[in-house]
Structures are given as C-alpha cells and as structure tokens.
Write a protein that holds these residues in place. Structure first.
Motif, PDB file in Angstrom:
ATOM      1  N   PRO A 148       9.048  -7.086  -3.748  1.00 57.38           N
ATOM      2  CA  PRO A 148       7.642  -7.487  -3.883  1.00 57.38           C
ATOM      3  C   PRO A 148       7.258  -7.938  -5.286  1.00 57.38           C
ATOM      4  N   SER A 149       7.913  -7.363  -6.302  1.00 63.04           N
ATOM      5  CA  SER A 149       7.553  -7.726  -7.674  1.00 63.04           C
ATOM      6  C   SER A 149       7.863  -9.180  -8.005  1.00 63.04           C
ATOM      7  N   SER A 150       8.707  -9.817  -7.192  1.00 63.26           N
ATOM      8  CA  SER A 150       9.075 -11.206  -7.449  1.00 63.26           C
ATOM      9  C   SER A 150       8.060 -12.200  -6.894  1.00 63.26           C
ATOM     10  N   CYS A 151       7.150 -11.718  -6.034  1.00 59.66           N
ATOM     11  CA  CYS A 151       6.256 -12.672  -5.374  1.00 59.66           C
ATOM     12  C   CYS A 151       4.822 -12.170  -5.182  1.00 59.66           C
ATOM     13  N   LEU A 152       4.544 -10.939  -5.556  1.00 58.52           N
ATOM     14  CA  LEU A 152       3.203 -10.385  -5.435  1.00 58.52           C
ATOM     15  C   LEU A 152       2.726  -9.853  -6.784  1.00 58.52           C
ATOM     16  N   GLN A 153       1.405  -9.880  -6.974  1.00 57.59           N
ATOM     17  CA  GLN A 153       0.827  -9.302  -8.178  1.00 57.59           C
ATOM     18  C   GLN A 153       0.256  -7.919  -7.858  1.00 57.59           C
ATOM     19  N   SER A 154       0.078  -7.129  -8.884  1.00 55.10           N
ATOM     20  CA  SER A 154      -0.458  -5.787  -8.687  1.00 55.10           C
ATOM     21  C   SER A 154      -1.912  -5.862  -8.243  1.00 55.10           C
ATOM     22  N   VAL A 155      -2.383  -4.792  -7.643  1.00 57.96           N
ATOM     23  CA  VAL A 155      -3.748  -4.750  -7.107  1.00 57.96           C
ATOM     24  C   VAL A 155      -4.760  -5.087  -8.194  1.00 57.96           C
ATOM     25  N   GLY A 156      -5.659  -6.015  -7.881  1.00 59.86           N
ATOM     26  CA  GLY A 156      -6.715  -6.410  -8.801  1.00 59.86           C
ATOM     27  C   GLY A 156      -6.375  -7.594  -9.679  1.00 59.86           C
ATOM     28  N   ALA A 157      -5.104  -8.031  -9.666  1.00 56.93           N
ATOM     29  CA  ALA A 157      -4.692  -9.121 -10.561  1.00 56.93           C
ATOM     30  C   ALA A 157      -4.753 -10.492  -9.903  1.00 56.93           C
ATOM     31  N   GLU A 158      -4.706 -10.533  -8.573  1.00 58.46           N
ATOM     32  CA  GLU A 158      -4.646 -11.808  -7.856  1.00 58.46           C
ATOM     33  C   GLU A 158      -6.029 -12.424  -7.698  1.00 58.46           C
ATOM     34  N   GLN A 159      -6.141 -13.723  -7.978  1.00 58.81           N
ATOM     35  CA  GLN A 159      -7.409 -14.437  -7.848  1.00 58.81           C
ATOM     36  C   GLN A 159      -7.467 -15.306  -6.593  1.00 58.81           C
ATOM     37  N   THR A 160      -6.332 -15.486  -5.942  1.00 58.42           N
ATOM     38  CA  THR A 160      -6.228 -16.352  -4.767  1.00 58.42           C
ATOM     39  C   THR A 160      -6.051 -15.503  -3.510  1.00 58.42           C
ATOM     40  N   PRO A 161      -6.670 -15.869  -2.387  1.00 57.81           N
ATOM     41  CA  PRO A 161      -6.433 -15.119  -1.149  1.00 57.81           C
ATOM     42  C   PRO A 161      -4.958 -15.166  -0.771  1.00 57.81           C
ATOM     43  N   VAL A 162      -4.435 -14.040  -0.309  1.00 61.75           N
ATOM     44  CA  VAL A 162      -3.001 -13.923  -0.033  1.00 61.75           C
ATOM     45  C   VAL A 162      -2.763 -13.581   1.439  1.00 61.75           C
ATOM     46  N   LEU A 163      -1.986 -14.439   2.087  1.00 57.82           N
ATOM     47  CA  LEU A 163      -1.490 -14.179   3.434  1.00 57.82           C
ATOM     48  C   LEU A 163      -0.058 -13.671   3.287  1.00 57.82           C
ATOM     49  N   GLN A 203       5.019   0.348   1.390  1.00 60.15           N
ATOM     50  CA  GLN A 203       5.733  -0.037   0.175  1.00 60.15           C
ATOM     51  C   GLN A 203       5.009  -1.146  -0.581  1.00 60.15           C
ATOM     52  N   LEU A 204       4.087  -1.815   0.110  1.00 56.94           N
ATOM     53  CA  LEU A 204       3.398  -2.962  -0.482  1.00 56.94           C
ATOM     54  C   LEU A 204       1.949  -2.638  -0.848  1.00 56.94           C
ATOM     55  N   ARG A 205       1.558  -1.395  -0.754  1.00 57.79           N
ATOM     56  CA  ARG A 205       0.156  -1.018  -0.976  1.00 57.79           C
ATOM     57  C   ARG A 205      -0.267  -1.196  -2.438  1.00 57.79           C
ATOM     58  N   ALA A 206       0.683  -1.185  -3.379  1.00 51.11           N
ATOM     59  CA  ALA A 206       0.340  -1.320  -4.796  1.00 51.11           C
ATOM     60  C   ALA A 206       0.186  -2.778  -5.225  1.00 51.11           C
ATOM     61  N   TYR A 207       0.373  -3.694  -4.257  1.00 50.18           N
ATOM     62  CA  TYR A 207       0.293  -5.120  -4.576  1.00 50.18           C
ATOM     63  C   TYR A 207      -0.920  -5.746  -3.915  1.00 50.18           C
ATOM     64  N   ASP A 208      -1.301  -6.919  -4.429  1.00 54.69           N
ATOM     65  CA  ASP A 208      -2.524  -7.578  -3.990  1.00 54.69           C
ATOM     66  C   ASP A 208      -2.253  -8.506  -2.813  1.00 54.69           C
ATOM     67  N   TRP A 209      -2.852  -8.236  -1.660  1.00 53.39           N
ATOM     68  CA  TRP A 209      -2.790  -9.118  -0.505  1.00 53.39           C
ATOM     69  C   TRP A 209      -3.988  -8.827   0.392  1.00 53.39           C
ATOM     70  N   ASN A 249     -10.343  -3.383   2.016  1.00 48.39           N
ATOM     71  CA  ASN A 249     -10.676  -4.603   2.753  1.00 48.39           C
ATOM     72  C   ASN A 249      -9.459  -5.326   3.314  1.00 48.39           C
ATOM     73  N   ARG A 250      -8.296  -4.709   3.230  1.00 43.31           N
ATOM     74  CA  ARG A 250      -7.093  -5.371   3.731  1.00 43.31           C
ATOM     75  C   ARG A 250      -6.935  -5.165   5.235  1.00 43.31           C
ATOM     76  N   ARG A 251      -6.201  -6.099   5.850  1.00 44.53           N
ATOM     77  CA  ARG A 251      -5.982  -6.037   7.291  1.00 44.53           C
ATOM     78  C   ARG A 251      -4.522  -6.324   7.606  1.00 44.53           C
ATOM     79  N   VAL A 252      -4.067  -5.748   8.714  1.00 45.21           N
ATOM     80  CA  VAL A 252      -2.710  -5.987   9.217  1.00 45.21           C
ATOM     81  C   VAL A 252      -2.826  -6.429  10.665  1.00 45.21           C
ATOM     82  N   PHE A 253      -2.193  -7.566  10.985  1.00 46.41           N
ATOM     83  CA  PHE A 253      -2.156  -7.999  12.391  1.00 46.41           C
ATOM     84  C   PHE A 253      -0.710  -7.951  12.861  1.00 46.41           C
ATOM     85  N   VAL A 254      -0.493  -7.256  13.985  1.00 45.35           N
ATOM     86  CA  VAL A 254       0.848  -7.091  14.545  1.00 45.35           C
ATOM     87  C   VAL A 254       0.898  -7.727  15.933  1.00 45.35           C
ATOM     88  N   THR A 255       1.828  -8.667  16.107  1.00 47.58           N
ATOM     89  CA  THR A 255       1.979  -9.307  17.412  1.00 47.58           C
ATOM     90  C   THR A 255       2.975  -8.545  18.285  1.00 47.58           C
TER      91      THR A 255
END
Length: 274
Positions: free
Chosen positions: A173-188, A199-205, A243-249
């Motif tokens: 995740p560190s190669s492609c995600l920023q830490s919580v609060g650092a991202e300015q763009t919406p992330v899918l 494992q991804l809760r500490a990153y911004d999405w 405010n995060r959401r997870v969609f599972v198909t």
C-alpha cells in the motif's frame, strides 16, 4: 426374517431418496449458478466526493466461466458505463487455463465500450503469466500496487488504486496510497479481498471495490441475505470507519460451479450528482 427384509427395504428407499436429493441439489445449484443478474446500485455523492455523476460497471470472479463472461459483456454493452472495473480471478487454481481466446475476446470487447481496469485475485497467481498475457492482449490496464489518475466525464480527477492480493502477501500500500488525511483527490480502491480493508485502514481512500467472497455461494431463501464464513462483508455496500465505504460483489463465476439462492451478479454502481 421379515424384519431383515423390511430393514433392507427401508435402507434401499432411504439410499434412493438421498441419491435423488443429491442429484436434485446438484442440478439446482448448477442451474442457479448460471442465472446472472445485472444489479444497479445507487451510491451517494459522498462515496466518491467531487467526481460528479459516474456510472461504474463492476464485476469479479469469472473463474473460467466462458458463458457468464459473454453474458456479462452483453449486459455492460447495453448499459454503456463510463468505466469498467474487474475485481480479479479470471481463473480457478484447480482448473487448466488454456485456449484463452474467449477471455481475450471478452475483455477486448469490454475495452471497446469503456476503459477497463483490473486487479489480480488469489487464484490468478497460480496462472499469473497467462492472466497477464490475456489482459495485455485485450488492452486491460492491470493495477498491481499501482495508482493512476483518471478524468471523469464531468472533468474532475479520480485516483484509481489497484492492490496486489492480500491473501498472496502481494500488497504494497505504501507504493500507491497516501496516509490518512494526506490525499486531496477522491480515491477508488480496488482490492480483491474485502478483509484487506483492515491492513489498508491507515491509508486514504473513499470507496473500496472487492470480490472474492462469492457471497458465500449460499443465500437465505427467505431473507435473501448471503451466508459466508469468508468475510463479515460477504456482499453488498458497507460503511467502514468514518466516511469510507466498501462494496463487495457476489461475483460472476462459482467454485465447483454451483450456487444456492445466491445468484451471480454484475453490478452497475451509479454515483449521484452532488
């Protein structure tokens, strides 16, 4: 003597009944596994804030099912989404993956409709070279611990991040995600297994799309709820930490080719206008 005859008769009747029930269950399960649904899901604008109206076709877990991939392509062609997301597992690890033109042609047809982005599922690692070749030949963008910026129809920027599979220990995740609060763009965020969210809760999405569970392949016939021991998020839309959401198909294919009251699905996710 008559008691033995009666016992034998009852054993034969019971065995025959069990056999008939088994054959009936197998037929029902195989038939149900072919009943693909196209389910539309309305997402609030807050699911991907700032992107404007957006239509996402999302499916996962084909598991070597040529016919269901063909039906999926037909549904998506009729809907004409803005973007197509595939959540991993073209193959089944215990089956051969050969004469793959069906997969190349299917995904190539999807690429003619809209941009297609995919991640690897845990089964794909067993046939990794072939899976990567299929995607490359079809024109699919495979995201493996990689992020890219995509322009939405309204002209805003959406960051699409695809993770390596958590079950295979391939997530970075560190190669492609920023830490919580650092991202300015919406992330899918695309991650095959919804359990990777921990494992991804500490990153911004903002919104994670996952498959893997198959909805348990079994549902409650009375309530419609899916039954799964794989995840506390077996199928549908869930809130996660703020405010995060997870969609599972529930996925398109099925292990052993059977489903019970849990039909396969393609999801059309629509983000409302703010």
């Amino acid at each position: 003597m008559s008691c033995r005859k009666n016992l034998r008769k009852w054993l034969i009747c019971f065995s025959s009944l069990v056999l008939l029930c088994g054959v009936g269950a197998k037929y029902f399960g195989e038939h149900s596994a072919k009943q693909l649904q196209c389910n539309h899901v309305q997402l609030p604008a807050a699911a991907l804030p700032g992107t404007g109206p957006l239509k996402i076709a999302f499916f996962s877990d084909v598991h070597n099912s040529k016919e269901l991939l063909r039906k999926t392509v037909e549904y998506i062609a009729a809907v004409q989404p803005d973007i197509i997301i595939y959540g991993g597992d073209i193959v089944s690890a215990h089956e051969r993956f050969m004469r793959t033109r069906w997969a190349v042609d299917g995904f190539k047809n999807l690429c003619s409709i809209a941009p297609v982005y995919a991640v690897l599922g845990n089964h794909d690692y067993e046939k990794l070279e072939q899976v990567e070749r299929v995607y490359a030949a079809a024109g699919v963008t495979l995201l493996r611990n990689h992020a890219l910026d995509w322009q939405t129809p309204s002209g805003s920027t959406l960051r699409i991040v695809g993770m390596g599979d958590w079950n295979e220990g391939d997530e970075v995740p560190s190669s492609c995600l920023q830490s919580v609060g650092a991202e300015q763009t919406p992330v899918l965020l695309l991650s095959h297994d919804p359990e990777s969210r921990w494992q991804l809760r500490a990153y911004d999405w903002d919104l994670m799309l996952s498959g893997h569970t198959h909805g348990g392949q079994i549902g409650n016939p009375f309530t419609g709820e899916v039954i799964s021991l794989r995840s506390s998020m077996p199928g549908g839309l869930f809130d996660f930490e703020g405010n995060r959401r997870v969609f599972v198909t529930r996925g398109v294919g099925a292990i052993l080719g059977m489903r019970f009251f849990c039909p396969p699905e393609l999801n059309i996710l629509e983000v409302n206008k703010e």
